[in-house]
Design a protein around this motif. Structure first.
Motif: not given
Length: 201
Positions: A58-84
C-alpha cells in the motif's frame, strides 16, 4: 484502529516463522500470527471499532516489502486508505483473515485484476469479492464473468471463489450449484459481523 502488517503476516517467512520450533501454544510463530490476525479481524469490529490494515504494497516499497520511506507518497497513500469506505474492502479483508485462519497463504495474484489469491499445499484459490450494492444481480453476473476470464489454468487443484456479503447470496445462487461445481466455483458468504461461511453446493 490502524495496523501496519509486514510481509510475514501474509506469506511464509521462515526467518520469522521458525517452522521447526513450536511455541507454548503448540504451533509455530507463523501459524500463531495468522490466528491472532484472524482474531483481530473478528473481535475489533465486534467492539464497534473499524480495523484498517496497511501493508507494504500500500506504501512506497520494494518487492521485498522494504519501505523506501517517501513521506509525500506514503502520506498520500494513507489518506486514500483512511478515506476508503468500501464494503468490498471489508469483505476482502474478512475473507483474507478467514483464509489465514484456515491455513491458506495469500500470494501475489497470477492475474493482477484478481482481488485475492491464496495457496494451501498444492491447492490454489483465485477469488473475486463484491461488497454491498444496489444492483446485486448485475454485480453477481459481472463477478461470474470476471472469474470466467481468469480460468486460464487446467490444474485440477485450482478452484475459484466468489466472495459476497449476506445481502448478495440470493443473487449469486441464481447460477445453479451443479454449474458452479462444473466450473470449480465456490461461493463464500461474509456476514455483517465479518463471519465467513462456504455455501453448500
Amino acid at each position: 484502529m490502524v495496523e501496519y502488517r509486514e510481509l510475514q503476516h501474509d506469506q511464509p517467512v521462515p526467518h520469522f516463522d521458525k517452522p521447526d520450533r513450536l511455541t507454548v501454544s503448540g504451533v509455530h510463530r507463523g501459524e500463531q500470527r495468522a490466528l491472532y490476525d484472524a482474531r483481530r479481524h473478528t473481535e475489533i469490529p465486534a467492539h464497534g471499532l473499524r480495523l484498517i490494515v496497511v501493508r507494504p504494497a500500500d506504501l512506497d516499497s520494494d518487492r521485498r516489502g522494504r519501505l523506501r520511506r517517501d513521506e509525500e507518497a506514503d502520506l498520500a497513500a494513507l489518506r486514500k486508505i483512511l478515506a476508503r469506505d468500501s464494503d468490498e474492502d471489508r469483505v476482502t479483508d474478512a475473507f483474507r483473515a478467514w483464509l489465514l485462519g484456515e491455513g491458506w497463504t495469500p500470494v501475489e495474484p497470477t492475474d493482477r485484476w484478481s482481488d485475492l489469491e491464496a495457496v494451501r499445499g498444492e491447492d490454489r484459490l483465485i477469488c473475486e469479492a463484491k461488497g454491498r450494492t444496489d444492483d446485486k444481480g448485475v454485480d453477481a453476473d459481472i463477478a461470474y464473468g470476471q472469474l470466467l476470464r481468469r480460468m486460464t489454468s487446467r490444474a485440477p487443484r485450482t478452484r475459484y471463489a466468489l466472495v459476497v456479503p449476506s445481502s448478495s447470496v440470493t443473487a449469486v445462487e441464481r447460477v445453479p450449484a451443479h454449474v458452479r461445481e462444473l466450473l470449480r466455483i465456490d461461493v463464500y458468504e461474509v456476514t455483517d459481523d465479518n463471519g465467513v461461511r462456504r455455501l453448500r453446493a
